[in-house]
Scaffold this motif. Structure first.
Motif, PDB file in Angstrom:
ATOM      1  N   PHE A   1       0.802  -1.239   0.000  1.00 32.97           N
ATOM      2  CA  PHE A   1       0.000   0.000   0.000  1.00 32.97           C
ATOM      3  C   PHE A   1       0.830   1.282   0.000  1.00 32.97           C
ATOM      4  CE2 PHE A   1      -2.974  -2.840   2.572  1.00 32.97           C
ATOM      5  CZ  PHE A   1      -3.609  -3.292   1.426  1.00 32.97           C
ATOM      6  N   ILE A   2       2.169   1.142  -0.047  1.00 33.19           N
ATOM      7  CA  ILE A   2       2.991   2.348   0.057  1.00 33.19           C
ATOM      8  C   ILE A   2       2.721   3.301  -1.109  1.00 33.19           C
ATOM      9  CG2 ILE A   2       5.378   3.248  -0.001  1.00 33.19           C
ATOM     10  CD1 ILE A   2       6.132   0.942   1.857  1.00 33.19           C
ATOM     11  N   SER A   3       2.662   2.764  -2.337  1.00 33.65           N
ATOM     12  CA  SER A   3       2.475   3.671  -3.479  1.00 33.65           C
ATOM     13  C   SER A   3       1.096   4.327  -3.449  1.00 33.65           C
ATOM     14  CB  SER A   3       2.711   2.938  -4.797  1.00 33.65           C
ATOM     15  OG  SER A   3       1.898   1.808  -4.863  1.00 33.65           O
ATOM     16  N   ILE A   4       0.074   3.568  -3.106  1.00 35.92           N
ATOM     17  CA  ILE A   4      -1.285   4.135  -3.063  1.00 35.92           C
ATOM     18  C   ILE A   4      -1.358   5.222  -1.987  1.00 35.92           C
ATOM     19  CG2 ILE A   4      -2.408   2.461  -1.493  1.00 35.92           C
ATOM     20  CD1 ILE A   4      -4.811   2.473  -3.222  1.00 35.92           C
ATOM     21  N   ASN A   5      -0.666   4.994  -0.864  1.00 36.73           N
ATOM     22  CA  ASN A   5      -0.635   6.006   0.194  1.00 36.73           C
ATOM     23  C   ASN A   5       0.159   7.235  -0.225  1.00 36.73           C
ATOM     24  OD1 ASN A   5      -1.983   5.436   2.880  1.00 36.73           O
ATOM     25  ND2 ASN A   5      -1.101   3.449   2.398  1.00 36.73           N
ATOM     26  N   TRP A   6       1.223   6.995  -0.985  1.00 37.95           N
ATOM     27  CA  TRP A   6       2.039   8.113  -1.456  1.00 37.95           C
ATOM     28  C   TRP A   6       1.194   9.036  -2.344  1.00 37.95           C
ATOM     29  CZ3 TRP A   6       3.849  10.271  -6.020  1.00 37.95           C
ATOM     30  CH2 TRP A   6       4.916  11.175  -5.882  1.00 37.95           C
ATOM     31  N   PHE A   7       0.426   8.447  -3.258  1.00 32.27           N
ATOM     32  CA  PHE A   7      -0.445   9.249  -4.131  1.00 32.27           C
ATOM     33  C   PHE A   7      -1.536   9.957  -3.328  1.00 32.27           C
ATOM     34  CE2 PHE A   7       1.294   6.580  -7.602  1.00 32.27           C
ATOM     35  CZ  PHE A   7       1.670   7.609  -8.452  1.00 32.27           C
ATOM     36  N   HIS A   8      -2.080   9.240  -2.383  1.00 35.32           N
ATOM     37  CA  HIS A   8      -3.119   9.821  -1.521  1.00 35.32           C
ATOM     38  C   HIS A   8      -2.553  11.029  -0.756  1.00 35.32           C
ATOM     39  CE1 HIS A   8      -6.539  10.055   1.179  1.00 35.32           C
ATOM     40  NE2 HIS A   8      -5.721   9.964   2.219  1.00 35.32           N
ATOM     41  N   ASP A   9      -1.341  10.881  -0.224  1.00 40.63           N
ATOM     42  CA  ASP A   9      -0.698  11.979   0.516  1.00 40.63           C
ATOM     43  C   ASP A   9      -0.530  13.211  -0.367  1.00 40.63           C
ATOM     44  OD1 ASP A   9      -0.536  10.428   2.749  1.00 40.63           O
ATOM     45  OD2 ASP A   9       1.598   9.984   2.587  1.00 40.63           O
TER      46      ASP A   9
ATOM     47  N   LYS B   1      -5.991  -5.857   6.300  1.00 41.77           N
ATOM     48  CA  LYS B   1      -7.286  -6.444   5.951  1.00 41.77           C
ATOM     49  C   LYS B   1      -8.342  -5.360   5.773  1.00 41.77           C
ATOM     50  CE  LYS B   1      -8.356 -10.984   7.919  1.00 41.77           C
ATOM     51  NZ  LYS B   1      -8.993 -11.478   9.153  1.00 41.77           N
ATOM     52  N   LYS B   2      -8.326  -4.388   6.669  1.00 36.91           N
ATOM     53  CA  LYS B   2      -9.315  -3.319   6.606  1.00 36.91           C
ATOM     54  C   LYS B   2      -9.144  -2.505   5.328  1.00 36.91           C
ATOM     55  CE  LYS B   2     -10.944   0.954   8.516  1.00 36.91           C
ATOM     56  NZ  LYS B   2     -11.302   1.773   9.642  1.00 36.91           N
ATOM     57  N   VAL B   3      -7.889  -2.177   5.010  1.00 34.84           N
ATOM     58  CA  VAL B   3      -7.629  -1.379   3.796  1.00 34.84           C
ATOM     59  C   VAL B   3      -8.109  -2.143   2.559  1.00 34.84           C
ATOM     60  CG1 VAL B   3      -5.837  -0.282   2.385  1.00 34.84           C
ATOM     61  CG2 VAL B   3      -5.667  -0.205   4.881  1.00 34.84           C
ATOM     62  N   LEU B   4      -7.746  -3.430   2.479  1.00 32.68           N
ATOM     63  CA  LEU B   4      -8.133  -4.250   1.327  1.00 32.68           C
ATOM     64  C   LEU B   4      -9.646  -4.334   1.183  1.00 32.68           C
ATOM     65  CD1 LEU B   4      -5.840  -7.406   1.084  1.00 32.68           C
ATOM     66  CD2 LEU B   4      -6.322  -5.700  -0.692  1.00 32.68           C
ATOM     67  N   LYS B   5     -10.304  -4.675   2.298  1.00 31.48           N
ATOM     68  CA  LYS B   5     -11.763  -4.846   2.257  1.00 31.48           C
ATOM     69  C   LYS B   5     -12.473  -3.527   1.971  1.00 31.48           C
ATOM     70  CE  LYS B   5     -12.188  -9.041   4.990  1.00 31.48           C
ATOM     71  NZ  LYS B   5     -12.639  -9.654   6.244  1.00 31.48           N
ATOM     72  N   THR B   6     -11.936  -2.426   2.517  1.00 35.85           N
ATOM     73  CA  THR B   6     -12.538  -1.114   2.264  1.00 35.85           C
ATOM     74  C   THR B   6     -12.392  -0.744   0.789  1.00 35.85           C
ATOM     75  OG1 THR B   6     -11.981  -0.498   4.524  1.00 35.85           O
ATOM     76  CG2 THR B   6     -12.608   1.292   3.062  1.00 35.85           C
ATOM     77  N   LEU B   7     -11.207  -1.064   0.215  1.00 34.37           N
ATOM     78  CA  LEU B   7     -10.991  -0.773  -1.214  1.00 34.37           C
ATOM     79  C   LEU B   7     -11.970  -1.585  -2.072  1.00 34.37           C
ATOM     80  CD1 LEU B   7      -7.073  -0.637  -1.463  1.00 34.37           C
ATOM     81  CD2 LEU B   7      -8.670   1.274  -1.723  1.00 34.37           C
ATOM     82  N   ILE B   8     -12.145  -2.847  -1.721  1.00 33.13           N
ATOM     83  CA  ILE B   8     -13.085  -3.701  -2.473  1.00 33.13           C
ATOM     84  C   ILE B   8     -14.509  -3.161  -2.325  1.00 33.13           C
ATOM     85  CG2 ILE B   8     -14.104  -6.028  -2.593  1.00 33.13           C
ATOM     86  CD1 ILE B   8     -11.244  -7.064  -1.769  1.00 33.13           C
ATOM     87  N   ASN B   9     -14.851  -2.724  -1.116  1.00 33.96           N
ATOM     88  CA  ASN B   9     -16.200  -2.191  -0.853  1.00 33.96           C
ATOM     89  C   ASN B   9     -16.525  -0.944  -1.679  1.00 33.96           C
ATOM     90  OD1 ASN B   9     -17.236  -4.095   0.830  1.00 33.96           O
ATOM     91  ND2 ASN B   9     -17.245  -2.839   2.669  1.00 33.96           N
TER      92      ASN B   9
END
Ligand SMILES: [Zn+2]
Length: 286
Positions: free
Chosen positions: A203-211, A244-252
């Motif tokens: 998740f580092i790259s996705i967080n980097w873009f989010h930041d 798990k939370k990040v993955l499931k939230t992304l899927i949701n």
């Protein structure tokens, strides 16, 4: 309550005087307007460019009208952590600095606290003002900067800085302001995004873009926070947003497959585990 007992000029910290068209500082010879009954205790011309960009970003953010003010499961978790650390909020004065949607302000005011809800974005404050008037809650909404707080010294029993520090260009000034406006025995809740090195590498790259997109200037861990908040004792630390939370939230987001309550419950089982979390929550007592 008389608001003049609490507020002051954000720049020179002198007492303000109520005028027909707002609040006046005689030392700065400056009038602070009131818009939609919300005092604007900030000079927008003088705030840093980054903060001005942030105001524009959050202005565009869609506000979901939610008249019953139903909390998301993660928000309930944040409120519960606050009251577990600081159960005694009745008749206390709290500053929710960077209140956003204002869910913390609402829940703590319901428990009998007087809450000052602050933000640089007026949109969320207007909505919060409406909710507090309709529900008869002791919430005072004020538009101001976390780096130049318009409150008198030693005013607050509790201070909440929920996802704010990472946005601030003048972090040092903001921390000095927290120290100034809090009482000698105050409680403090700080929530910030966790350092990249503790994140799941996935998740580092996705967080980097989010930041970059949302304007986060830095990340933290509890050691960094403890070093920055000298004079405060760390009382409890929690980590949220595990893999798990990040993955499931992304899927949701794509299709609602997982139950929100179940996601949150699973995440809370890991709240003492730093590795592969996303955020850190630190409770301090002075
Ligand atoms: Zn002044």
């Amino acid at each position: 309550m008389n608001i003049l007992d609490y507020i002051c000029c954000p720049v020179c910290k002198s007492n303000l005087e109520k005028k027909e068209r707002g609040f006046f500082c005689f030392d700065c010879n400056k009038n602070y307007e009131i818009m939609d009954e919300i005092p604007i205790l900030v000079d927008f011309k003088k705030i840093p460019d980054h903060s001005a960009g942030q105001i524009n970003y959050f202005k565009k953010e869609k506000i979901i009208e939610n008249p019953e003010f139903k909390l998301d499961e993660w928000q309930k978790g944040y409120v519960e952590k606050f009251t577990a650390n600081f159960p005694d909020v009745k008749n206390k004065t709290i500053l929710d600095c960077g209140a956003g949607s204002g869910y913390m302000s609402v829940e703590l005011a319901k428990k009998g606290a007087t809450v000052f809800a602050c933000d640089l974005t007026l949109k969320g404050l207007k909505r919060l003002k409406k909710i507090s008037v309709n529900s008869n809650l002791a919430i005072k909404t004020i538009c101001c900067s976390a780096e130049e707080l318009p409150f008198k010294n030693e005013t607050f029993d509790y201070f909440i800085s929920n996802a704010v520090l990472e946005h601030l260009p003048r972090e040092k000034e903001a921390i000095a302001e927290i120290n100034r406006v809090c009482k000698k025995d105050a409680g403090l809740m700080i929530t910030v995004p966790l350092n990249y090195k503790f994140l799941n590498p996935l998740f580092i790259s996705i967080n980097w873009f989010h930041d970059k997109r949302i304007g986060h200037l830095r990340r933290y861990d509890e050691k960094k926070l403890i070093n920055k908040f000298t004079g405060w004792n760390a009382q409890d630390v929690y980590y949220t947003g595990h893999t798990k939370k990040v993955l499931k939230t992304l899927i949701n987001i794509v299709a609602e497959v997982f139950n929100e309550l179940k996601i949150e419950k699973d995440d809370r089982k890991k709240e003492k585990l730093k590795l592969w979390a996303s955020n850190v929550i630190c409770f301090f007592r002075r």
